[in-house]
Design an enzyme around this catalytic site. Structure first.
Site, PDB file in Angstrom:
ATOM      1  N   ASP A   1      -7.644  -3.649  -0.411  1.00 51.81           N
ATOM      2  CA  ASP A   1      -8.493  -2.770  -1.215  1.00 51.81           C
ATOM      3  C   ASP A   1      -9.753  -2.524  -0.405  1.00 51.81           C
ATOM      4  O   ASP A   1     -10.374  -3.458   0.107  1.00 51.81           O
ATOM      5  CB  ASP A   1      -8.834  -3.355  -2.579  1.00 51.81           C
ATOM      6  CG  ASP A   1      -9.278  -2.239  -3.524  1.00 51.81           C
ATOM      7  OD1 ASP A   1      -8.452  -1.355  -3.827  1.00 51.81           O
ATOM      8  OD2 ASP A   1     -10.456  -2.215  -3.924  1.00 51.81           O
TER       9      ASP A   1
ATOM     10  N   TYR B   1     -12.481   8.920   4.840  1.00 51.18           N
ATOM     11  CA  TYR B   1     -13.883   9.228   5.120  1.00 51.18           C
ATOM     12  C   TYR B   1     -14.265   9.040   6.598  1.00 51.18           C
ATOM     13  O   TYR B   1     -15.440   9.165   6.951  1.00 51.18           O
ATOM     14  CB  TYR B   1     -14.788   8.346   4.240  1.00 51.18           C
ATOM     15  CG  TYR B   1     -14.587   8.565   2.753  1.00 51.18           C
ATOM     16  CD1 TYR B   1     -15.095   9.703   2.123  1.00 51.18           C
ATOM     17  CD2 TYR B   1     -13.885   7.645   1.973  1.00 51.18           C
ATOM     18  CE1 TYR B   1     -14.906   9.913   0.760  1.00 51.18           C
ATOM     19  CE2 TYR B   1     -13.695   7.844   0.606  1.00 51.18           C
ATOM     20  CZ  TYR B   1     -14.205   8.983   0.017  1.00 51.18           C
ATOM     21  OH  TYR B   1     -14.015   9.195  -1.332  1.00 51.18           O
ATOM     22  N   ASP B   2     -13.313   8.748   7.459  1.00 46.19           N
ATOM     23  CA  ASP B   2     -13.644   8.499   8.874  1.00 46.19           C
ATOM     24  C   ASP B   2     -14.464   9.616   9.533  1.00 46.19           C
ATOM     25  O   ASP B   2     -15.383   9.316  10.288  1.00 46.19           O
ATOM     26  CB  ASP B   2     -12.363   8.246   9.696  1.00 46.19           C
ATOM     27  CG  ASP B   2     -11.859   6.820   9.557  1.00 46.19           C
ATOM     28  OD1 ASP B   2     -12.686   5.894   9.475  1.00 46.19           O
ATOM     29  OD2 ASP B   2     -10.628   6.624   9.540  1.00 46.19           O
TER      30      ASP B   2
ATOM     31  N   ASN C   1      -0.802   4.000   1.048  1.00 40.55           N
ATOM     32  CA  ASN C   1      -1.656   4.823   1.908  1.00 40.55           C
ATOM     33  C   ASN C   1      -1.139   4.739   3.351  1.00 40.55           C
ATOM     34  O   ASN C   1      -1.196   3.674   3.981  1.00 40.55           O
ATOM     35  CB  ASN C   1      -3.099   4.307   1.795  1.00 40.55           C
ATOM     36  CG  ASN C   1      -4.074   5.088   2.646  1.00 40.55           C
ATOM     37  OD1 ASN C   1      -3.770   5.455   3.776  1.00 40.55           O
ATOM     38  ND2 ASN C   1      -5.257   5.330   2.112  1.00 40.55           N
TER      39      ASN C   1
ATOM     40  N   HIS D   1     -13.663  -2.672   9.528  1.00 46.45           N
ATOM     41  CA  HIS D   1     -13.550  -3.518   8.337  1.00 46.45           C
ATOM     42  C   HIS D   1     -12.132  -4.064   8.182  1.00 46.45           C
ATOM     43  O   HIS D   1     -11.915  -5.239   7.977  1.00 46.45           O
ATOM     44  CB  HIS D   1     -13.963  -2.695   7.108  1.00 46.45           C
ATOM     45  CG  HIS D   1     -13.274  -1.359   6.990  1.00 46.45           C
ATOM     46  ND1 HIS D   1     -13.127  -0.503   8.051  1.00 46.45           N
ATOM     47  CD2 HIS D   1     -12.663  -0.758   5.938  1.00 46.45           C
ATOM     48  CE1 HIS D   1     -12.463   0.559   7.644  1.00 46.45           C
ATOM     49  NE2 HIS D   1     -12.174   0.436   6.380  1.00 46.45           N
ATOM     50  N   ARG D   2     -11.120  -3.185   8.333  1.00 47.27           N
ATOM     51  CA  ARG D   2      -9.714  -3.583   8.152  1.00 47.27           C
ATOM     52  C   ARG D   2      -9.276  -4.505   9.292  1.00 47.27           C
ATOM     53  O   ARG D   2      -8.585  -5.502   9.063  1.00 47.27           O
ATOM     54  CB  ARG D   2      -8.840  -2.324   8.086  1.00 47.27           C
ATOM     55  CG  ARG D   2      -7.350  -2.581   7.836  1.00 47.27           C
ATOM     56  CD  ARG D   2      -6.636  -1.316   7.407  1.00 47.27           C
ATOM     57  NE  ARG D   2      -7.162  -0.824   6.141  1.00 47.27           N
ATOM     58  CZ  ARG D   2      -8.030   0.193   6.039  1.00 47.27           C
ATOM     59  NH1 ARG D   2      -8.408   0.881   7.106  1.00 47.27           N
ATOM     60  NH2 ARG D   2      -8.523   0.536   4.860  1.00 47.27           N
TER      61      ARG D   2
ATOM     62  N   GLY E   1      -2.230   6.070   6.123  1.00 46.84           N
ATOM     63  CA  GLY E   1      -3.271   5.842   7.137  1.00 46.84           C
ATOM     64  C   GLY E   1      -3.538   4.358   7.311  1.00 46.84           C
ATOM     65  O   GLY E   1      -3.590   3.838   8.427  1.00 46.84           O
TER      66      GLY E   1
ATOM     67  N   THR F   1       0.831  -1.200   0.000  1.00 50.71           N
ATOM     68  CA  THR F   1       0.000   0.000   0.000  1.00 50.71           C
ATOM     69  C   THR F   1       0.864   1.248   0.000  1.00 50.71           C
ATOM     70  O   THR F   1       1.960   1.242   0.558  1.00 50.71           O
ATOM     71  CB  THR F   1      -0.954   0.047   1.221  1.00 50.71           C
ATOM     72  OG1 THR F   1      -1.726   1.245   1.149  1.00 50.71           O
ATOM     73  CG2 THR F   1      -0.207   0.030   2.543  1.00 50.71           C
TER      74      THR F   1
HETATM   75  P1  ITT Z   1      -3.367   1.744  -1.844  1.00 47.56           P
HETATM   76  O1  ITT Z   1      -4.111   1.307  -3.091  1.00 47.56           O
HETATM   77  O2  ITT Z   1      -1.982   2.174  -2.118  1.00 47.56           O
HETATM   78  O3  ITT Z   1      -3.469   0.752  -0.737  1.00 47.56           O
HETATM   79  P2  ITT Z   1      -5.488   3.728  -1.701  1.00 47.56           P
HETATM   80  O4  ITT Z   1      -5.799   4.822  -0.738  1.00 47.56           O
HETATM   81  O5  ITT Z   1      -5.481   4.066  -3.172  1.00 47.56           O
HETATM   82  O6  ITT Z   1      -4.091   3.078  -1.276  1.00 47.56           O
HETATM   83  P3  ITT Z   1      -7.800   2.001  -2.072  1.00 47.56           P
HETATM   84  O7  ITT Z   1      -7.775   2.025  -3.557  1.00 47.56           O
HETATM   85  O8  ITT Z   1      -8.050   0.689  -1.378  1.00 47.56           O
HETATM   86  O9  ITT Z   1      -6.447   2.521  -1.423  1.00 47.56           O
HETATM   87  O10 ITT Z   1      -8.873   3.067  -1.597  1.00 47.56           O
HETATM   88  C1  ITT Z   1      -9.373   3.014  -0.323  1.00 47.56           C
HETATM   89  C2  ITT Z   1     -10.040   4.347  -0.009  1.00 47.56           C
HETATM   90  O11 ITT Z   1     -11.225   4.083   0.765  1.00 47.56           O
HETATM   91  C3  ITT Z   1      -9.146   5.191   0.884  1.00 47.56           C
HETATM   92  O12 ITT Z   1      -8.309   6.022   0.116  1.00 47.56           O
HETATM   93  C4  ITT Z   1     -10.175   5.943   1.711  1.00 47.56           C
HETATM   94  O13 ITT Z   1     -10.684   7.012   0.963  1.00 47.56           O
HETATM   95  C5  ITT Z   1     -11.309   4.941   1.860  1.00 47.56           C
HETATM   96  N1  ITT Z   1     -11.126   4.154   3.100  1.00 47.56           N
HETATM   97  C6  ITT Z   1     -10.752   2.856   3.198  1.00 47.56           C
HETATM   98  N2  ITT Z   1     -10.642   2.488   4.478  1.00 47.56           N
HETATM   99  C7  ITT Z   1     -10.933   3.565   5.214  1.00 47.56           C
HETATM  100  C8  ITT Z   1     -10.961   3.833   6.592  1.00 47.56           C
HETATM  101  O14 ITT Z   1     -10.622   2.901   7.482  1.00 47.56           O
HETATM  102  N3  ITT Z   1     -11.303   5.046   6.988  1.00 47.56           N
HETATM  103  C9  ITT Z   1     -11.615   6.009   6.100  1.00 47.56           C
HETATM  104  N4  ITT Z   1     -11.583   5.869   4.786  1.00 47.56           N
HETATM  105  C10 ITT Z   1     -11.258   4.642   4.325  1.00 47.56           C
END
Ligand code: ITT
Length: 200
Positions: A71, A156-157, A11, A182-183, A13, A9
């Protein structure tokens, strides 16, 4: 020597939560950046499962380590499941979450609480060193609030409210969020599968 696990990832966060949840697994955890891997895999799947596997397989081409990918996204029932698999790309990848969150609040203007139902979904995919793949899925149900609340979490938290807790997921500590999110759920299931498959 500890086995190596790369979490695919970009991301930060997500990565913070993942490190905390996986800390009792007997592995060294590396982010993509720490593993020196650059991914440009296009997430062109139509499901969370497909996209998680795309990311995990793409990273596995660069390493012999165990690879995991996440994802995830937000499904809002009143909007027919939007933003769903497009959650990161909604209104543009570089648009701030202040703007994305306010836009979703505006699109739900006047909608009563009972119709503001939503869920976060997370699918974790694994590619094992022998090439086998595994997936796990977790969800958490909530409602979309009428204003942002809280400074924790990410994405979106601040607009995702848990009526039974009386707060948003951005107002929980990371430990509290991980216990019910969820995670947290998807990763706990994956942890058990990895223990079983790889005797970790
Ligand atoms: P990677 O693909 O590099 O992992 P990304 O941010 O692009 O990073 P995703 O395509 O899986 O990841 O998109 C997930 C999005 O959903 C994330 O960017 C948030 O906007 C939202 N999201 C997922 N889990 C969340 C959480 O626990 N709290 C808030 N928003 C969340």
């Amino acid at each position: 020597m500890k086995r190596k696990l790369v979490f695919a990832t970009g991301n930060e966060g997500k990565m913070r939560e993942i490190r905390e949840i996986l800390k009792e697994l007997d592995v060294e955890i590396y982010s993509l950046k720490e593993a020196g891997i650059q991914l440009d895999a296009e997430e062109n799947g139509t499901t969370f499962e497909e996209n998680a596997l795309i990311k995990a397989r793409a990273a596995a081409e660069h390493t012999d380590a165990i690879v995991l990918a996440d994802d995830s996204g937000l499904e809002i029932d009143y909007l027919g499941g939007e933003p769903g698999v497009y959650s990161a790309r909604y209104l543009g990848e570089d648009t701030s979450y202040r703007i994305k969150n306010q836009n979703l609040i505006d699109r739900l203007e006047g909608v009563p609480e009972e119709k503001r139902t939503a869920r976060f979904v997370c699918v974790i995919a694994a590619v094992l060193p022998d090439g086998r793949t595994l997936t796990s899925r977790g969800t958490i149900e909530g409602i979309i609030g009428t204003e942002e609340r809280g400074e924790g979490g990410f994405g979106y938290d601040p607009i995702f409210f848990l009526p039974e807790y009386g707060c948003s997921t951005a107002e929980l500590s990371m430990e509290q969020k991980n216990e019910i999110s969820h995670r947290g759920r998807a990763l706990c299931e994956m942890k058990e599968m990895l223990r079983r498959e790889l005797q970790l």
